[in-house]
Design a protein around this motif. Structure first.
Motif, short mmCIF file in Angstrom:
data_model
loop_
_atom_site.label_atom_id
_atom_site.label_comp_id
_atom_site.label_asym_id
_atom_site.label_seq_id
_atom_site.Cartn_x
_atom_site.Cartn_y
_atom_site.Cartn_z
N VAL A 99 0.85 -1.18 0.00
CA VAL A 99 0.00 0.00 0.00
C VAL A 99 0.89 1.24 0.00
CG1 VAL A 99 -1.42 1.32 1.62
CG2 VAL A 99 -2.09 -0.99 1.02
N GLU A 100 0.51 2.25 -0.80
CA GLU A 100 1.20 3.54 -0.78
C GLU A 100 0.28 4.59 -0.19
OE1 GLU A 100 2.81 4.80 -4.57
OE2 GLU A 100 3.98 2.97 -4.79
N LEU A 101 0.81 5.33 0.76
CA LEU A 101 0.06 6.42 1.39
C LEU A 101 0.89 7.68 1.26
CD1 LEU A 101 -2.33 7.24 3.32
CD2 LEU A 101 -0.74 6.86 5.20
N THR A 102 0.28 8.80 0.83
CA THR A 102 1.09 10.01 0.66
C THR A 102 1.53 10.54 2.02
OG1 THR A 102 -0.78 11.52 0.73
CG2 THR A 102 -0.15 10.69 -1.44
N GLU A 103 2.67 11.21 1.98
CA GLU A 103 3.21 11.79 3.20
C GLU A 103 2.20 12.74 3.84
OE1 GLU A 103 6.39 14.56 2.68
OE2 GLU A 103 7.14 14.27 4.71
N SER A 104 1.52 13.57 3.03
CA SER A 104 0.60 14.53 3.62
C SER A 104 -0.60 13.83 4.28
CB SER A 104 0.15 15.58 2.61
OG SER A 104 -0.31 14.95 1.45
N SER A 105 -1.12 12.76 3.67
CA SER A 105 -2.20 12.00 4.34
C SER A 105 -1.70 11.34 5.61
CB SER A 105 -2.76 10.91 3.44
OG SER A 105 -3.19 11.42 2.23
N ALA A 106 -0.49 10.82 5.53
CA ALA A 106 0.07 10.12 6.70
C ALA A 106 0.22 11.06 7.89
CB ALA A 106 1.41 9.49 6.35
N VAL A 145 8.15 11.86 14.06
CA VAL A 145 6.92 11.15 13.70
C VAL A 145 7.23 10.05 12.69
CG1 VAL A 145 4.63 11.36 12.67
CG2 VAL A 145 5.45 13.13 14.21
N LEU A 146 8.03 10.41 11.70
CA LEU A 146 8.39 9.44 10.66
C LEU A 146 8.96 8.16 11.27
CD1 LEU A 146 8.47 9.07 7.61
CD2 LEU A 146 10.84 9.86 7.67
N LYS A 147 9.79 8.35 12.26
CA LYS A 147 10.45 7.24 12.94
C LYS A 147 9.46 6.24 13.53
CE LYS A 147 12.17 7.86 17.03
NZ LYS A 147 12.81 8.61 18.13
N ARG A 148 8.27 6.74 13.88
CA ARG A 148 7.27 5.86 14.50
C ARG A 148 6.46 5.06 13.49
NH1 ARG A 148 3.82 9.89 17.18
NH2 ARG A 148 2.53 8.10 17.70
N PHE A 149 6.59 5.38 12.21
CA PHE A 149 5.84 4.66 11.18
C PHE A 149 6.53 3.35 10.83
CE2 PHE A 149 3.45 8.48 10.34
CZ PHE A 149 2.27 8.01 9.79
N PRO A 150 5.85 2.22 10.99
CA PRO A 150 6.50 0.94 10.66
C PRO A 150 6.45 0.66 9.16
CG PRO A 150 4.31 0.55 11.54
CD PRO A 150 4.51 2.04 11.54
N ILE A 151 7.01 1.57 8.37
CA ILE A 151 6.97 1.42 6.92
C ILE A 151 8.25 0.78 6.41
CG2 ILE A 151 5.41 3.35 6.46
CD1 ILE A 151 8.05 4.99 5.91
N SER A 152 8.24 0.42 5.12
CA SER A 152 9.41 -0.23 4.56
C SER A 152 10.10 0.64 3.51
CB SER A 152 9.01 -1.56 3.95
OG SER A 152 7.96 -1.35 3.04
N LYS A 153 9.41 1.64 2.99
CA LYS A 153 9.95 2.40 1.86
C LYS A 153 9.51 3.84 1.91
CE LYS A 153 9.37 -0.83 -1.89
NZ LYS A 153 8.50 -1.08 -3.04
#
Ligand code: C2E
Ligand code: CA
Ligand code: CA
Ligand code: CA
Length: 280
Positions: A149-156, A191-199
């Motif tokens: 799934v891709e989520l835009t930075e602004s939505s995130a 905040v970014l650091k808390r996102f368990p994303i891969s890319k």
């Protein structure tokens, strides 16, 4: 006697109602399009910058309208988001891409994940998103590692706590999440650091002049360094020229997506690239 306002106001009202009518008809047509199967998925390959292999693909919705012709997602996604029709589009895309990916795997083509774009709204109503993912995977018997799934930075970042929770739920199902259009949405590192994303996907606007604009080069360099520090893979979007590619490779970017390698293609086109074993 006719009740009439000043001419400028009349003109203004007329313009607004013309605009409203246009939106409405697009909305009506779009609703019909979803019901009548006028939407399709196109696929754009993502290529590993070191090995040169196709390692993923992004699914992009296309609308071929009998009366409007090809309508760009840039024109109808905002209308779909306002009207709630985006839910149906998202569900269609999840199901169709999952079905297609499974079919390619059954044909013996190299297995790669397909990434579907998801709007902020889907994250707000996460139960519906999660069950649509589940249904697509179960119906089509695809392993969840092949759906992303891709989520835009602004939505995130709009409601980061909620987005983090949803990304975690997707991750529990085996579905990896990327942050799209990165660099345009004012993330804070904490905040970014808390996102368990891969890319992270670097927005096309920074790639466009990366070889000529020192500011863009500095931004791209910083994004890549930051992604490495967080152990995320970095994908550059909008790679159109060999010079872009060389530059990004030198900065340590992992993957690229762009017209230089391939435009988004209908399913048959992507199948051909996979069958050929096309490489960078
Ligand atoms: P995006 O997610 O950033 O998708 C990448 C866009 O960049 C695509 O435009 C793609 O065709 C285009 N692109 C790829 N490589 C290059 C390149 O080298 N140069 C240039 N100039 N452009 C390139 P597209 O397909 O028109 O989609 C536009 C936007 O519409 C997407 O931006 C995404 O935000 C939205 N969208 C598309 N499909 C979906 C969907 O199924 N669901 C949702 N929610 N949004 C979608
Ligand atoms: Ca995207
Ligand atoms: Ca993007
Ligand atoms: Ca973009």
């Amino acid at each position: 006697a006719k009740a009439q306002g000043p001419a400028s106001l009349q003109l203004f009202t007329k313009e607004i109602s013309a605009r409203a009518a246009k939106t409405l008809s697009l909305q009506t047509r779009l609703r019909r399009a979803i019901e009548h199967g006028e939407l399709t998925a196109h696929y754009q390959p993502q290529v590993d910058l070191l090995g040169g292999d196709i390692v993923g693909m992004e699914a992009l919705v296309r609308w071929n309208s009998p009366d409007l012709g090809m309508v760009s997602p840039a024109d109808f996604i905002p209308v779909a988001e306002e009207s709630g029709l985006i839910d149906g589009i998202c569900e269609f895309m999840l199901w169709e891409c999952t079905r297609q990916n499974k079919q390619w795997q059954d044909e013996g083509l190299p297995a790669i994940p397909v990434a579907v774009n998801v709007s902020g709204r889907q994250f707000q109503y996460a139960r519906r998103l999660l069950s649509a993912c589940e249904r697509a995977l179960v119906d089509n018997r695809l392993d969840s590692r092949w759906l992303e799934v891709e989520l835009t930075e602004s939505s995130a970042m709009r409601d980061a706590d909620n987005a983090i929770a949803v990304v975690n739920q997707l991750k529990d199902m085996g579905i990896a999440c990327s942050i799209d259009d990165f660099g345009t949405g004012y993330s804070s590192l904490s905040v970014l650091k808390r996102f368990p994303i891969s890319k992270l996907k670097i927005d096309r606007s920074f790639v466009l002049d990366v070889t000529t604009d020192p500011n863009d080069a500095a931004i791209v360099d910083a994004i890549i360094a930051m992604a490495k520090a967080l152990r995320l893979k970095v994908v550059a979007e909008g790679v159109e020229h060999q010079e872009h590619l060389d530059f990004l490779r030198n900065l340590g970017c992992d993957q690229m997506q762009g017209y230089f390698f391939s435009r988004p293609l209908p399913a048959d086109g992507l199948r051909a690239l996979l069958a050929e074993g096309r490489r960078l």
